[in-house]
Design a protein around this motif. Structure first.
Motif, mmCIF file in Angstrom:
data_model
loop_
_atom_site.group_PDB
_atom_site.id
_atom_site.type_symbol
_atom_site.label_atom_id
_atom_site.label_comp_id
_atom_site.label_asym_id
_atom_site.label_seq_id
_atom_site.Cartn_x
_atom_site.Cartn_y
_atom_site.Cartn_z
ATOM 1 N N PHE A 53 0.835 -1.201 0.000
ATOM 2 C CA PHE A 53 0.000 0.000 0.000
ATOM 3 C C PHE A 53 0.876 1.260 0.000
ATOM 4 O O PHE A 53 0.652 2.192 -0.785
ATOM 5 C CB PHE A 53 -0.917 -0.023 1.223
ATOM 6 N N TYR A 93 -3.658 4.093 9.679
ATOM 7 C CA TYR A 93 -4.142 3.079 8.747
ATOM 8 C C TYR A 93 -3.744 1.696 9.246
ATOM 9 O O TYR A 93 -2.746 1.533 9.951
ATOM 10 C CB TYR A 93 -3.572 3.306 7.331
ATOM 11 N N GLY A 267 -5.200 1.957 -2.185
ATOM 12 C CA GLY A 267 -5.955 1.025 -1.358
ATOM 13 C C GLY A 267 -6.631 -0.044 -2.178
ATOM 14 O O GLY A 267 -6.614 -1.236 -1.825
#
Length: 333
Positions: A53, A93, A267
């Protein structure tokens, strides 16, 4: 430019010189830092997906951002991450089980409900579509947590300290389940005796006889050595995991628009990467533990009966959430 940093100074493919350079850059650069958390080490699919990511954000964003990813539960367990994300502190995150977000968004565990998916193809079709958008909207509204992608792919089975091969042996089985009520409702319908206890207490709870086992996927069983206290795995195949890649809404709104766009695009792509990775590794890790005689793997006799037993519970749960149409849409895909 993206700088990577973890508690173990880990970045796939980097040598010592590269790591020192990255550390120096992180110390001197006046840039934005996004803080990630993983309960696992660098070999776990969740960690690899979060590293991917960050790489994808770097490819898509021209500005400076640092990713500070902490491993091995340094920042707590998933229940802690939910609170941090909701408050916009400590964790920006992560990847987590939907059931752990049920406190703030009661409907969100529907996407991870046992026996929801017929097979791998059905699971992939759902996660590649926008059918889960209503649950994402509820999570953002009630918890201020954004779903930016979907990973997962581990097949969850029952792991226990004694053999369980049929309904008779499952009856009364004292097992840990995740905190969302639907998890306990499903396994109660299958005549087990579920209870929700903290994930970091599971090993000791089995060891001391508080529970006789729990349910999980191969990667976590191997990573945390649960086979040491529960050496039997029963192939109930009751879930294919859905693991949202999530970001704090408070964090996301502070990002520049071009970084927001990069995060959303990264994402989605990281989710695809993670689903393929975890699906592939799941079978490999289960076989590794079986070959090493760490686990005895058992088929569950009459598994088809389990599918029939849980339908009324699933229907009732969806009705209580006002999500009958959503459940129907998932089943019909």
């Amino acid at each position: 430019m993206t700088t990577f940093n973890t508690a173990k100074t880990f970045f796939k493919g980097a040598g010592v010189a590269g790591l020192l350079t990255a550390a120096a850059s992180a110390a001197s650069a006046q840039d934005m830092t996004l803080r990630g958390a993983s309960m696992f080490d660098e070999d776990h699919a969740f960690t690899k997906t979060m590293v991917r990511f960050a790489e994808l954000v770097d490819e898509k964003y021209d500005g400076d951002v640092t990713f500070d990813l902490r491993l091995n539960g340094e920042l707590g367990v998933e229940a802690d991450y939910v609170t941090f994300l909701q408050q916009g502190v400590a964790v920006d995150y992560t990847i987590m089980a939907p059931s752990n977000m049920a406190t703030f968004a009661p409907s969100i565990p529907l996407m991870d409900m046992p026996f929801l998916f017929r097979d791998q193809a059905h699971w992939e079709a759902v996660l590649s579509s926008d059918v889960l958008a209503p649950l994402e909207a509820e999570l953002l509204e009630k918890a201020d947590i954004m779903v930016v992608g979907y990973t997962g792919g581990g097949v969850r089975n029952i792991i226990s300290n004694a053999p369980i091969a049929n309904l008779e042996e499952l009856n009364g089985f004292k097992m840990r389940v995740m905190g969302a009520p639907i998890q306990a409702q499903i396994f109660s319908a299958l005549t087990a005796a579920p209870s929700a206890i903290a994930y970091n207490e599971v090993y000791n709870a089995i060891q001391t006889g508080v529970i006789a086992g729990f349910e999980n996927e191969a990667a976590s069983i191997q990573n945390l050595k649960f086979y040491e206290v529960a050496p039997y795995l029963t192939l109930t195949r009751h879930a294919i995991t859905v693991r949202p890649i999530v970001m704090s809404g408070k964090t996301f709104r502070k990002l520049p628009e071009d970084l927001q766009a990069a995060v959303l695009a990264a994402g989605e792509e990281a989710g695809t990467f993670g689903r393929e990775l975890e699906s592939r590794e799941d079978a490999q890790k289960l076989q590794e533990m079986a070959d090493a005689e760490q686990l005895t793997v058992l088929e569950f006799e009459g598994r088809e009966q389990l599918l029939d037993m849980v339908v009324p519970v699933q229907d009732s749960y969806a009705e209580s959430l006002g999500a009958v149409e959503l459940l129907t849409a998932i089943r019909d895909m």
